[in-house]
Motif scaffolding. Sequence first.
Motif, short mmCIF file in Angstrom:
data_model
loop_
_atom_site.label_atom_id
_atom_site.label_comp_id
_atom_site.label_asym_id
_atom_site.label_seq_id
_atom_site.Cartn_x
_atom_site.Cartn_y
_atom_site.Cartn_z
N LEU A 209 0.82 -1.21 0.00
CA LEU A 209 0.00 0.00 0.00
C LEU A 209 0.85 1.27 0.00
CD1 LEU A 209 -2.86 -1.00 2.45
CD2 LEU A 209 -3.21 -0.19 0.13
N SER A 210 1.95 1.27 0.76
CA SER A 210 2.79 2.47 0.83
C SER A 210 3.49 2.74 -0.50
CB SER A 210 3.81 2.35 1.96
OG SER A 210 4.47 1.12 1.89
N SER A 211 3.96 1.67 -1.17
CA SER A 211 4.60 1.85 -2.49
C SER A 211 3.56 2.28 -3.52
CB SER A 211 5.26 0.55 -2.95
OG SER A 211 6.20 0.11 -2.02
N GLY A 212 2.36 1.69 -3.42
CA GLY A 212 1.27 2.07 -4.33
C GLY A 212 0.90 3.53 -4.17
N MET A 213 0.96 4.01 -2.94
CA MET A 213 0.65 5.42 -2.66
C MET A 213 1.65 6.34 -3.38
SD MET A 213 0.52 7.21 1.09
CE MET A 213 2.27 7.03 1.43
N ILE A 214 2.94 5.99 -3.30
CA ILE A 214 3.97 6.81 -3.98
C ILE A 214 3.78 6.74 -5.49
CG2 ILE A 214 6.46 7.06 -4.38
CD1 ILE A 214 6.80 5.87 -1.49
N LEU A 215 3.50 5.54 -5.99
CA LEU A 215 3.32 5.34 -7.43
C LEU A 215 2.17 6.18 -8.00
CD1 LEU A 215 4.06 3.61 -9.99
CD2 LEU A 215 2.26 2.05 -9.28
N LEU A 216 1.04 6.24 -7.26
CA LEU A 216 -0.14 6.93 -7.77
C LEU A 216 -0.19 8.41 -7.40
CD1 LEU A 216 -2.96 4.26 -7.26
CD2 LEU A 216 -1.59 4.71 -9.30
N THR A 217 0.77 8.89 -6.61
CA THR A 217 0.77 10.32 -6.26
C THR A 217 2.06 11.00 -6.72
OG1 THR A 217 1.54 9.75 -4.02
CG2 THR A 217 -0.82 10.08 -4.31
N TRP A 218 3.16 10.73 -6.03
CA TRP A 218 4.43 11.41 -6.31
C TRP A 218 4.92 11.19 -7.74
CZ3 TRP A 218 7.10 15.08 -3.91
CH2 TRP A 218 8.42 15.30 -4.31
N GLN A 219 4.76 9.95 -8.26
CA GLN A 219 5.28 9.63 -9.58
C GLN A 219 4.53 10.34 -10.72
OE1 GLN A 219 8.20 8.54 -8.53
NE2 GLN A 219 8.28 7.01 -10.12
N LYS A 220 3.41 10.98 -10.41
CA LYS A 220 2.65 11.70 -11.45
C LYS A 220 3.16 13.12 -11.63
CE LYS A 220 -0.44 8.32 -11.65
NZ LYS A 220 -0.44 7.38 -12.75
N ILE A 221 3.95 13.61 -10.65
CA ILE A 221 4.32 15.04 -10.65
C ILE A 221 5.25 15.40 -11.82
CG2 ILE A 221 5.44 16.89 -9.34
CD1 ILE A 221 4.47 15.42 -6.77
N ALA A 222 6.35 14.63 -11.99
CA ALA A 222 7.35 14.98 -13.01
C ALA A 222 6.79 14.93 -14.44
CB ALA A 222 8.57 14.08 -12.86
N PRO A 223 6.11 13.84 -14.87
CA PRO A 223 5.55 13.84 -16.23
C PRO A 223 4.52 14.96 -16.44
CG PRO A 223 5.50 11.63 -15.32
CD PRO A 223 5.86 12.55 -14.20
N THR A 224 3.71 15.25 -15.40
CA THR A 224 2.71 16.32 -15.53
C THR A 224 3.40 17.67 -15.70
OG1 THR A 224 1.28 15.07 -14.05
CG2 THR A 224 0.65 17.32 -14.47
N ALA A 225 4.52 17.87 -14.99
CA ALA A 225 5.27 19.13 -15.11
C ALA A 225 5.77 19.33 -16.54
CB ALA A 225 6.44 19.13 -14.14
N LEU A 226 6.24 18.23 -17.15
CA LEU A 226 6.71 18.32 -18.55
C LEU A 226 5.54 18.62 -19.49
CD1 LEU A 226 9.33 15.43 -18.86
CD2 LEU A 226 9.75 17.87 -18.63
N LEU A 227 4.42 17.93 -19.26
CA LEU A 227 3.22 18.15 -20.08
C LEU A 227 2.75 19.60 -19.97
CD1 LEU A 227 1.80 16.04 -21.85
CD2 LEU A 227 0.15 15.68 -20.03
N TYR A 228 2.83 20.12 -18.75
CA TYR A 228 2.42 21.52 -18.48
C TYR A 228 3.31 22.49 -19.26
CZ TYR A 228 1.67 25.81 -15.75
OH TYR A 228 1.39 27.09 -15.37
N GLN A 229 4.62 22.21 -19.29
CA GLN A 229 5.55 23.15 -19.93
C GLN A 229 5.45 23.13 -21.45
OE1 GLN A 229 9.43 23.87 -18.00
NE2 GLN A 229 8.92 22.15 -16.69
#
Length: 348
Positions: free
Chosen positions: A124-144
């Motif tokens: 559950l803890s790894s799944g939490m990081i996967l579905l939250t933190w791991q979305k930030i970097a690709p979204t930042a690139l998409l935003y730019q």
Amino acid sequence: MSPYVFLIISISLFLGTSLTLFSNHWLMAWMGLEINTLAIIPMMTYPNHPRSTEAAIKYFLTQATASMLVMFAIIHNAWMTNQWTLLQMSNPTASILMTLALAMKLGLAPFHFWVPEVTQGISLSSGMILLTWQKIAPTALLYQISPTLNMKVLITLAFLSTMLGGWGGLNQTHLRKILAYSSIAHMGWMAIIMMINPPLALLNLLIYIIATLTLFLMLNFASVTKIKSLTNLWNKSAPMTTAILLTLLSLGGLPPLTGFMPKWLILQELVANNNIIMATLMALSALLNLFFYMRIIYASTLTMFPTTNNSKIQWPYPQTKTINIIPTLTIISSLLLPLTPLFITLMH
């Protein structure tokens, strides 16, 4: 896992995301994505189990393919425009390739197949990081690169994600898989508005991350991974069950909870841009998600566990898992709707 190893992995995760967020050069952004991917893999394989190892391999292969596509798009863009800066993704082919690569990293449909499988196989803890933190970097690139994105490609990805994220979660009994399909649907909502109003996409991502984080922390605290296990949670902790109920309704986007705000603003923005058909379809697809959230709520609050033990017996041993942050996150993920005008002002 050794505390020192955990610290190194956590710093690497933070460093990878920060590198992508603050870089102006495509090569540095790509390096950030790579560090991010490699740092989470040891977390996924702990505790060591064939299921978690399989999930980590699936994740690695998918992310490696996406990284290869990102690099191909960067090189093609540099070849055509002689530019390596992040804001100069002006070549249409490179832009489409980059969009598809980032969609694969984010788990947007039709590249979503890895998300439920990987989330189900890890803790559950790894799944939490996967579905939250791991979305930030690709979204930042998409935003730019949002000004140069292809609208047709984005709309197709977004609509497929919201529909498949809704349909896929309907017959699931494992909470991690349900949250994975929920993630796919929410990423669809984020993608559809990325070109029209990028700050609104970031607001959607922020609220999604807060609600998902809250839910994962509560499930981890209660050690619950299946809908069936939730039926006994009311006996153990009534406040926790109520908080899970509120967070699920917020994720579903019901007023007057926080999750209603991004959906409402996105639909409003789509209608303002004469995209009424798409707005209607997105609103209808949200009902699919709401259905499987309601199913969890029904199982956890309106049904009794099939035993004669209805007494409120408290667990005799002291609780080792921390719950300090859960009340704060529950309030944020439920009661931010009145602050909508403030968010709109900040976005403009």
